[in-house]
Scaffold this motif. Structure first.
Motif, PDB file in Angstrom:
ATOM      1  N   VAL A 167      19.757  -1.961   0.298  1.00  0.00           N
ATOM      2  CA  VAL A 167      18.940  -0.961   0.471  1.00  0.00           C
ATOM      3  C   VAL A 167      18.133  -0.740  -0.791  1.00  0.00           C
ATOM      4  N   LYS A 168      16.702  -0.490  -0.992  1.00  0.00           N
ATOM      5  CA  LYS A 168      15.974  -0.370  -1.960  1.00  0.00           C
ATOM      6  C   LYS A 168      15.389   0.933  -1.762  1.00  0.00           C
ATOM      7  N   PHE A 169      15.416   1.721  -2.837  1.00  0.00           N
ATOM      8  CA  PHE A 169      14.308   3.239  -2.578  1.00  0.00           C
ATOM      9  C   PHE A 169      13.828   3.313  -3.861  1.00  0.00           C
ATOM     10  N   GLY A 170      12.746   4.113  -3.884  1.00  0.00           N
ATOM     11  CA  GLY A 170      11.857   4.187  -4.997  1.00  0.00           C
ATOM     12  C   GLY A 170      11.821   5.385  -5.545  1.00  0.00           C
ATOM     13  N   GLY A 171      11.127   5.587  -6.727  1.00  0.00           N
ATOM     14  CA  GLY A 171      11.034   6.704  -7.384  1.00  0.00           C
ATOM     15  C   GLY A 171      10.505   7.857  -6.708  1.00  0.00           C
ATOM     16  N   SER A 172       9.445   7.681  -5.652  1.00  0.00           N
ATOM     17  CA  SER A 172       8.913   8.749  -5.216  1.00  0.00           C
ATOM     18  C   SER A 172       9.903   9.562  -4.192  1.00  0.00           C
ATOM     19  N   LEU A 173      10.773   8.751  -3.525  1.00  0.00           N
ATOM     20  CA  LEU A 173      11.808   9.386  -2.672  1.00  0.00           C
ATOM     21  C   LEU A 173      12.648  10.038  -3.633  1.00  0.00           C
ATOM     22  N   ALA A 205      11.438  -3.209  -8.648  1.00  0.00           N
ATOM     23  CA  ALA A 205      12.581  -2.985  -7.816  1.00  0.00           C
ATOM     24  C   ALA A 205      12.605  -3.723  -6.452  1.00  0.00           C
ATOM     25  N   ASP A 206      11.464  -3.781  -5.803  1.00  0.00           N
ATOM     26  CA  ASP A 206      11.291  -4.449  -4.402  1.00  0.00           C
ATOM     27  C   ASP A 206      11.632  -5.999  -4.671  1.00  0.00           C
ATOM     28  N   GLU A 207      11.225  -6.455  -5.897  1.00  0.00           N
ATOM     29  CA  GLU A 207      11.449  -8.020  -5.949  1.00  0.00           C
ATOM     30  C   GLU A 207      12.995  -8.233  -6.428  1.00  0.00           C
ATOM     31  N   MET A 242      13.216   1.647   1.563  1.00  0.00           N
ATOM     32  CA  MET A 242      12.811   2.800   1.982  1.00  0.00           C
ATOM     33  C   MET A 242      11.600   3.529   0.937  1.00  0.00           C
ATOM     34  N   THR A 243      10.521   4.074   1.471  1.00  0.00           N
ATOM     35  CA  THR A 243       9.351   4.316   0.763  1.00  0.00           C
ATOM     36  C   THR A 243       9.044   6.141   1.363  1.00  0.00           C
ATOM     37  N   ASP A 244       7.951   6.094   0.756  1.00  0.00           N
ATOM     38  CA  ASP A 244       7.512   7.760   0.973  1.00  0.00           C
ATOM     39  C   ASP A 244       6.471   7.686   1.905  1.00  0.00           C
ATOM     40  N   VAL A 245       6.140   6.515   2.846  1.00  0.00           N
ATOM     41  CA  VAL A 245       5.336   6.668   3.966  1.00  0.00           C
ATOM     42  C   VAL A 245       6.118   6.279   5.295  1.00  0.00           C
ATOM     43  N   ALA A 246       5.695   6.401   6.403  1.00  0.00           N
ATOM     44  CA  ALA A 246       6.123   5.950   7.550  1.00  0.00           C
ATOM     45  C   ALA A 246       6.051   4.619   7.931  1.00  0.00           C
ATOM     46  N   GLY A 247       6.641   3.444   6.919  1.00  0.00           N
ATOM     47  CA  GLY A 247       6.429   2.051   6.913  1.00  0.00           C
ATOM     48  C   GLY A 247       5.149   1.651   6.641  1.00  0.00           C
ATOM     49  N   VAL A 248       4.809   0.410   7.131  1.00  0.00           N
ATOM     50  CA  VAL A 248       3.441  -0.171   6.780  1.00  0.00           C
ATOM     51  C   VAL A 248       2.564   0.400   7.881  1.00  0.00           C
ATOM     52  N   LEU A 249       1.535   0.931   7.141  1.00  0.00           N
ATOM     53  CA  LEU A 249       0.406   1.829   8.002  1.00  0.00           C
ATOM     54  C   LEU A 249      -0.993   0.781   8.260  1.00  0.00           C
ATOM     55  N   ASP A 250      -1.628   0.790   9.322  1.00  0.00           N
ATOM     56  CA  ASP A 250      -2.661   0.078   9.525  1.00  0.00           C
ATOM     57  C   ASP A 250      -3.980   1.001   9.119  1.00  0.00           C
ATOM     58  N   GLN A 291      -7.049  -5.414   2.428  1.00  0.00           N
ATOM     59  CA  GLN A 291      -6.926  -4.447   1.509  1.00  0.00           C
ATOM     60  C   GLN A 291      -6.166  -3.276   2.685  1.00  0.00           C
ATOM     61  N   THR A 292      -5.734  -3.574   3.503  1.00  0.00           N
ATOM     62  CA  THR A 292      -5.156  -2.759   4.467  1.00  0.00           C
ATOM     63  C   THR A 292      -3.727  -2.522   3.698  1.00  0.00           C
ATOM     64  N   ILE A 293      -3.161  -3.421   3.287  1.00  0.00           N
ATOM     65  CA  ILE A 293      -1.852  -3.284   2.431  1.00  0.00           C
ATOM     66  C   ILE A 293      -2.501  -3.391   1.066  1.00  0.00           C
ATOM     67  N   ALA A 294      -2.183  -2.487   0.056  1.00  0.00           N
ATOM     68  CA  ALA A 294      -2.695  -2.175  -1.051  1.00  0.00           C
ATOM     69  C   ALA A 294      -1.424  -1.762  -2.091  1.00  0.00           C
ATOM     70  N   GLY A 295      -2.017  -1.709  -3.363  1.00  0.00           N
ATOM     71  CA  GLY A 295      -0.865  -0.978  -4.235  1.00  0.00           C
ATOM     72  C   GLY A 295       0.574  -1.571  -4.185  1.00  0.00           C
ATOM     73  N   GLY A 296       1.562  -0.503  -4.092  1.00  0.00           N
ATOM     74  CA  GLY A 296       2.772  -0.647  -4.063  1.00  0.00           C
ATOM     75  C   GLY A 296       3.399  -1.388  -2.964  1.00  0.00           C
ATOM     76  N   MET A 297       2.457  -1.468  -1.812  1.00  0.00           N
ATOM     77  CA  MET A 297       3.072  -2.054  -0.699  1.00  0.00           C
ATOM     78  C   MET A 297       3.066  -3.446  -0.795  1.00  0.00           C
ATOM     79  N   VAL A 298       2.197  -3.858  -1.668  1.00  0.00           N
ATOM     80  CA  VAL A 298       1.795  -5.490  -1.709  1.00  0.00           C
ATOM     81  C   VAL A 298       3.324  -6.323  -2.302  1.00  0.00           C
ATOM     82  N   PRO A 299       3.896  -5.648  -3.351  1.00  0.00           N
ATOM     83  CA  PRO A 299       5.021  -6.448  -3.548  1.00  0.00           C
ATOM     84  C   PRO A 299       6.350  -6.173  -2.654  1.00  0.00           C
ATOM     85  N   LYS A 300       6.190  -5.127  -1.970  1.00  0.00           N
ATOM     86  CA  LYS A 300       7.209  -4.735  -0.847  1.00  0.00           C
ATOM     87  C   LYS A 300       6.954  -5.964   0.291  1.00  0.00           C
ATOM     88  N   VAL A 301       5.924  -6.055   0.770  1.00  0.00           N
ATOM     89  CA  VAL A 301       5.574  -6.837   1.887  1.00  0.00           C
ATOM     90  C   VAL A 301       6.065  -8.423   1.431  1.00  0.00           C
TER      91      VAL A 301
HETATM   92  N1  LIG Z   1      -0.738  -0.358   4.580  1.00  0.00           N
HETATM   93  C1  LIG Z   1      -0.030   0.464   3.748  1.00  0.00           C
HETATM   94  N2  LIG Z   1       0.904   1.292   4.397  1.00  0.00           N
HETATM   95  C2  LIG Z   1       1.771   2.167   3.554  1.00  0.00           C
HETATM   96  N3  LIG Z   1       1.464   2.365   2.367  1.00  0.00           N
HETATM   97  C3  LIG Z   1       0.602   1.531   1.548  1.00  0.00           C
HETATM   98  C4  LIG Z   1      -0.306   0.587   2.369  1.00  0.00           C
HETATM   99  N4  LIG Z   1      -0.992   0.300   1.439  1.00  0.00           N
HETATM  100  C5  LIG Z   1      -0.916   0.908   0.001  1.00  0.00           C
HETATM  101  N5  LIG Z   1       0.341   1.869   0.196  1.00  0.00           N
HETATM  102  C6  LIG Z   1       0.589   2.449  -0.717  1.00  0.00           C
HETATM  103  O1  LIG Z   1       2.099   1.913  -1.109  1.00  0.00           O
HETATM  104  C7  LIG Z   1       2.730   3.097  -1.359  1.00  0.00           C
HETATM  105  C8  LIG Z   1       4.178   2.690  -1.489  1.00  0.00           C
HETATM  106  O2  LIG Z   1       4.636   1.967  -2.635  1.00  0.00           O
HETATM  107  P1  LIG Z   1       5.323   2.411  -3.867  1.00  0.00           P
HETATM  108  O3  LIG Z   1       4.220   3.506  -4.302  1.00  0.00           O
HETATM  109  O4  LIG Z   1       5.454   1.402  -4.973  1.00  0.00           O
HETATM  110  O5  LIG Z   1       6.416   3.061  -3.741  1.00  0.00           O
HETATM  111  P2  LIG Z   1       8.164   2.927  -3.703  1.00  0.00           P
HETATM  112  O6  LIG Z   1       8.696   3.906  -4.354  1.00  0.00           O
HETATM  113  O7  LIG Z   1       8.576   3.081  -2.081  1.00  0.00           O
HETATM  114  O8  LIG Z   1       7.935   1.332  -4.027  1.00  0.00           O
HETATM  115  C9  LIG Z   1       2.434   4.186  -0.484  1.00  0.00           C
HETATM  116  O9  LIG Z   1       2.821   5.659  -0.828  1.00  0.00           O
HETATM  117  C10 LIG Z   1       1.029   3.969  -0.250  1.00  0.00           C
HETATM  118  O10 LIG Z   1       0.306   4.643  -1.208  1.00  0.00           O
END
Ligand SMILES: Nc1ncnc2c1ncn2[C@@H]1O[C@H](COP(=O)(O)OP(=O)(O)O)[C@@H](O)[C@H]1O
Ligand SMILES: [Mg+2]
Length: 248
Positions: A7-13, A157-159, A176-184, A205-215
């Motif tokens: 189980v991985k959890f991030g800083g925001s949590l 940390a995801d990697e 475990m992240t700070d949003v309700a999973g991957v959002l559309d 760019q539906t998935i961006a930022g920190g969600m990219v390394p996660k998926v």
């Molecule tokens: N499609 C998406 N669904 C959910 N979150 C997304 C999406 N695209 C970008 N994000 C961003 O990715 C963030 C989660 O990644 P990150 O900030 O690295 O947190 P963590 O601490 O969980 O690694 C979300 O808070 C959100 O801002």
């Protein structure tokens, strides 16, 4: 032996007091019955420490450029402050938590990423130490610092979590992240994502930022045989997962 969880959890949590307490309680409970490994980041804590010291951060493709001076702070904060506080809290909840970094027991080796300083990508993981600890009923808590040429490397940390799950042949990998999973695009949770959908979601760019390394870490783990991979809302806890399942 029962199948392993990573189980991985991030800083925001971690910085959300309520979510943190709930998550650690769930983790301590699970670890009493099943082999569980935790992997953590700590972005906000690192930012705070670097700010205090007047060290400025810059980012390239979601990775913090980390020079030697910054790496000293990153390692101190992640493997020291953040890791040991988690271990203390878990043990107060009755777990037998042991704090490690990727540098312990050859757990995580990384190769440097060009032009980013002391930043790396996991390339080899040795699960021997984790297996020993899990067999004895300990709960390993791992910071995302790896061994590299010339010393410590800062890894995402995801990697790191995916590398640990693959090496352990874990049955389940949960982010475990700070949003309700991957959002559309309408900010609604996507319940299931197939591997073939990931490239398009990133391109649009539906998935961006920190969600990219996660998926991407999810996809890698699935290709290497981890059966159950989830990205879930950390605020809802670990026992009643809310979020996205990634499937082959
Ligand atoms: N499609 C998406 N669904 C959910 N979150 C997304 C999406 N695209 C970008 N994000 C961003 O990715 C963030 C989660 O990644 P990150 O900030 O690295 O947190 P963590 O601490 O969980 O690694 C979300 O808070 C959100 O801002
Ligand atoms: Mg992240």
């Amino acid at each position: 032996m029962k199948s392993h969880w990573v189980v991985k959890f991030g800083g925001s949590l971690l910085s959300d007091r309520v979510a943190r307490g709930k998550f650690l309680k769930d983790a301590a409970k699970i670890a009493k019955k099943e082999p569980l490994v935790l992997v953590h980041g700590g972005g906000p804590e690192i930012n705070a420490a670097l700010d205090k010291m007047g060290i400025k951060s810059s980012w390239v493709n979601g990775r913090r450029v980390t020079d030697e001076a910054a790496m000293l702070v990153v390692e101190g904060v992640l493997s020291g402050q953040v890791n040991k506080n988690l271990v203390g809290e878990l043990n107060a909840l009755g777990a037998k938590a042991v704090g490690l970094s990727g540098r312990d027991g050859g757990l995580l080796r990384a190769k440097p990423i060009a032009d980013l300083g002391r930043v790396g990508e996991p390339e080899k993981a040795d699960p021997a130490l984790l297996k020993t600890l899990l067999a004895a009923g300990y709960l390993p808590v791992i910071s995302s610092v790896a061994e590299g040429p010339g010393g410590a490397l800062n890894v995402n940390a995801d990697e790191a979590a995916a590398a640990v799950a693959m090496a352990l042949k874990a049955g389940r990998l949960v982010f475990m992240t700070d949003v309700a999973g991957v959002l559309d695009e309408n900010k609604k949770t996507i319940p299931v994502i197939r591997l073939k959908d990931i490239a398009r979601l990133i391109e649009t760019q539906t998935i961006a930022g920190g969600m990219v390394p996660k998926v991407q870490s999810c996809a890698q783990a699935i290709r290497r045989g981890v059966k159950e991979v989830h990205i879930i809302d950390g605020r809802a806890g670990l026992l009643k997962p809310v979020g996205t399942r990634i499937l082959p």
